[in-house]
Scaffold this active site. Structure first.
Site, PDB file in Angstrom:
ATOM      1  N   CYS A 161      67.568  32.174  22.882  1.00  0.00           N
ATOM      2  CA  CYS A 161      67.152  31.961  21.495  1.00  0.00           C
ATOM      3  C   CYS A 161      68.017  30.896  20.826  1.00  0.00           C
ATOM      4  CB  CYS A 161      67.147  33.285  20.727  1.00  0.00           C
ATOM      5  SG  CYS A 161      66.184  33.219  19.193  1.00  0.00           S
ATOM      6  N   HIS A 196      64.406  37.393  23.992  1.00  0.00           N
ATOM      7  CA  HIS A 196      65.429  38.441  23.921  1.00  0.00           C
ATOM      8  C   HIS A 196      65.041  39.578  24.870  1.00  0.00           C
ATOM      9  CE1 HIS A 196      67.660  36.799  20.561  1.00  0.00           C
ATOM     10  NE2 HIS A 196      66.537  36.642  19.875  1.00  0.00           N
TER      11      HIS A 196
END
Length: 526
Positions: A367, A466
Site C-alpha cells: 500500500c 493488505h
C-alpha cells in the site's frame, strides 16, 4: 426529586402515571435494552480488546447470539467489510470471536491519525473528511447520533452486546465530549468493568483514582474491576482486592495472567512501538526480514503471519544503523506517505534501502510502501499534506502515484501471478498508481482487476493488497523464495497456519478459569 438522577425521575413519573392514570394509555418511557457489558480501561493498551474478544467467544460457546461494539476507535489498523466499509481491526477480531462477518455498525466511528493534531474521520465505514482535534470535537454532536443509531440497530439484531471503551474514562479533559466510555455505558444501560494492566504497576491506585474523578452516576454504572497481564500467583493479590473493595465498594472479578504468544493481532500501535513485533532470532537456518517502522505506519498487522514462521526473523528498523544486511526489507502501509517519505530522507534510510536493493536484497512495499517504492507521489488535493505537493519516491519501481479524493475500499481474492499461489485481502487507499511501462501486474483478482508491479528481477515488488501474507501457501512460497536466494533449501510442507480460531478458543478457556463468570452473567442478566 431535584437531587435524583434523570433515569430515577423517569421511573418515578412512569410509576405515578400507572397508579393515577390506570386507564390512560401512556407511552412506555423506559424501553428494555439488549443485555450488554462494557469493558473500560485505566488507559490505552491495557488489553480491553483482547478481553472483549475472549468474552465474546465464551458467550458464543454458551449459545448466546453476541456481537461486539466500539463507538469510536482510534487506530491505523483497519479492515474492509464485504460491502466496502472501513472499520477497526480489533472489532473485526471480536466479530470473528462471535463468528460474525464484520459489520461497520460494530465500529461506527473510526479515527485514523494522519498527524499529531489531525485525523481522517470514518463514519459508518466511509470517510467524511480530515479534521483537526477542535473540529472533531465540534463534529462529535453529529457523530453521537450516528453512534446511537448504529448501536440500536445492532442491539436489535442480537441477544447480547459486548462493548469496549477507548483510552480511559478518567481522562477529565475528554469527559465533556465523551462518546465512547461512560456516556456509551449509560446509553446502552451497560454495567461497566474497569480493566487495568498490572504489569505496568500502580493498577490498584489507578482503580481507586478513577472512582475519585467519576460523577455519582458513573460510579453507579461501574460494577467492578479486572486485573490483566499478571505474572505470578494470583492468590497473593487477595489483600489488595480486599482493600479495593473496602475503599470503593466494588469487587475485583478476575485476574487474567500474562498471555505470551497468544496469536491474536495487536490492535494498538503502542504494542507495536514497544517492540512486540521484534521476534527472537531463531536457531538453525532462517531468513531475516527488516520491517521499516514508518512514523505513520498503518496496518502493521499485515506482518503478523510472518511471526508465526519458525524460519523467519522479523525485526523492526527505525534508524540506519539498525538496517544491517537483511534478506528482505518490507515497507508497510502508511497513513501519511508524504510525511513518511520526508522522514526516510531525513534519517538516511532512503539511501540505505536503495543501496540494499543494489546489493540484491529483496524489497517489498504494501500500500503506502508500494507508493514509496515508485518514482513520484503527487498530492494535488492536499489529502496528506499541502495541496500541490509532489515528492520523489525511492525510484525502485517505475510507478507514479496521485492521491485522489475518492478512497478505494474493497475486498480482494486472486492469485500472485509469478508463483500462481492464492492470495486474499483488502485495499484501503487514496492513491492511484500507474506503471509507466507495459509491465504485467503482480496480482490478478477473480473479478478481472489487477494490482501491483515487480521489477524485471522480481526482487523489488509492491501492491495495494493488505493481508497478502495471510495466505499460508503464498507466505510459504515467499519465504522459500528468500531461502533459495540465500542458498538454503526450501522448507518442506506448508509451514505455519495462520488461523485465529485456536487462539480465540485458548483465550476463552483461560478467561473461563480466571474470571468470575457467574458474576458476569448476573451483570448481563442472561
Amino acid at each position: 426529586m431535584a437531587v435524583r438522577s434523570k433515569e430515577e425521575n423517569k421511573r418515578l413519573v412512569a410509576a405515578l402515571k400507572k397508579i393515577l392514570l390506570p386507564k390512560q394509555k401512556t407511552k412506555n418511557i423506559e424501553q428494555k435494552k439488549t443485555p450488554s457489558l462494557i469493558l473500560l480501561g485505566t488507559g490505552s493498551d491495557v488489553g480491553k480488546s483482547v478481553l472483549a474478544a475472549g468474552i465474546c467467544r465464551i458467550l458464543l460457546q454458551d449459545s448466546v447470539r453476541v456481537a461486539p461494539f466500539k463507538a469510536q476507535n482510534m487506530s491505523l489498523n483497519s479492515y474492509v467489510t464485504r460491502d466496502g466499509g472501513e472499520m477497526g481491526r480489533a472489532q473485526v477480531v471480536q466479530a470473528q470471536a462471535c463468528r460474525l462477518d464484520p459489520d461497520v455498525r460494530m465500529n461506527p466511528v473510526l479515527l485514523k491519525p494522519s498527524s499529531d493534531v489531525g485525523s481522517q474521520i470514518i463514519v459508518h465505514g466511509k470517510p467524511v473528511g480530515n479534521m483537526r482535534v477542535k473540529d472533531y470535537v465540534r463534529y462529535k454532536k453529529q457523530a453521537w447520533q450516528e453512534v446511537c443509531r448504529s448501536y440500536d440497530e445492532l442491539a436489535a439484531d442480537y441477544d447480547c452486546i459486548i462493548l469496549e471503551g477507548a483510552g480511559s474514562p478518567g481522562e477529565v479533559n475528554l469527559k465533556s465530549h465523551d462518546i465512547v466510555n461512560m456516556r456509551m455505558a449509560r446509553y446502552s444501560k451497560s454495567p461497566a468493568l474497569l480493566v487495568g494492566d498490572i504489569d505496568r504497576g500502580g493498577v490498584y491506585a489507578s482503580f481507586i483514582g478513577h472512582l475519585e474523578v467519576m460523577a455519582p452516576w458513573e460510579r453507579k454504572l461501574l460494577a467492578g474491576f479486572l486485573v490483566n497481564r499478571f505474572r505470578g500467583d494470583a492468590s497473593l493479590l487477595a489483600d489488595a482486592h480486599d482493600f479495593v473493595q473496602q475503599r470503593t465498594g466494588k469487587p475485583v472479578l478476575g485476574v487474567v495472567p500474562w498471555l505470551n504468544d497468544l496469536g491474536l493481532p495487536k490492535e494498538d500501535s503502542v504494542s507495536f512501538k514497544a517492540g512486540l513485533y521484534d521476534s527472537a532470532e531463531p536457531s538453525g537456518e532462517y531468513i531475516e526480514i527488516a520491517l521499516i517502522d514508518l512514523p505513520h505506519i498503518s496496518n502493521f498487522t499485515d506482518l503478523e503471519p510472518l511471526l508465526e514462521e519458525e524460519d523467519v526473523w522479523l525485526r523492526t528498523v527505525r534508524r540506519v544503523d539498525e538496517l544491517g544486511e537483511p534478506d528482505a526489507v518490507i515497507l508497510p502501509g502508511s497513513k501519511n506517505v508524504v510525511g513518511d517519505l520526508a522522514w526516510l530522507s531525513q534519517t538516511g534510510l532512503d539511501k540505505a534501502i536503495i543501496q540494499r536493493a543494489e546489493q540484491g536484497c529483496l524489497i517489498t512495499g504494501i500500500c503506502g510502501g508500494f507508493q514509496i517504492l515508485g518514482k513520484t507521489v503527487a498530492d494535488p488535493h492536499g489529502i496528506e499534506g499541502e495541496s500541490g505537493t509532489l515528492l520523489h519516491g525511492l525510484g525502485l519501481l517505475d510507478v507514479v502515484t496521485e492521491l485522489v479524493a475518492d478512497k478505494t475500499l474493497t475486498r480482494r481474492e486472486g492469485v500472485h501471478i509469478l508463483s500462481d499461489q492464492p492470495i486474499h485481502g483488502y485495499e484501503i487507499h487514496h492513491g492511484q498508481s500507474k506503471s509507466r511501462t507495459s509491465a504485467e501486474a503482480l496480482l490478478r483478482f477473480t473479478d478481472g482487476a489487477s494490482c501491483g508491479l515487480a521489477d524485471r528481477s522480481g526482487r523489488i515488488w509492491g501492491s495495494y493488497l493488505h493481508g497478502i501474507f495471510d495466505s499460508d501457501p503464498f507466505r510459504r512460497w515467499f519465504i522459500n523464495d528468500l531461502r533459495a536466494r540465500k542458498g538454503l533449501s526450501p522448507l518442506n510442507g506448508q509451514g505455519a497456519q495462520y488461523d485465529l480460531e485456536p487462539a480465540l478458543d485458548r483465550l476463552a478457556a483461560v478467561l473461563r478459569q480466571e474470571l468470575d463468570m457467574d458474576a458476569l452473567y448476573r451483570l448481563l442478566g442472561i
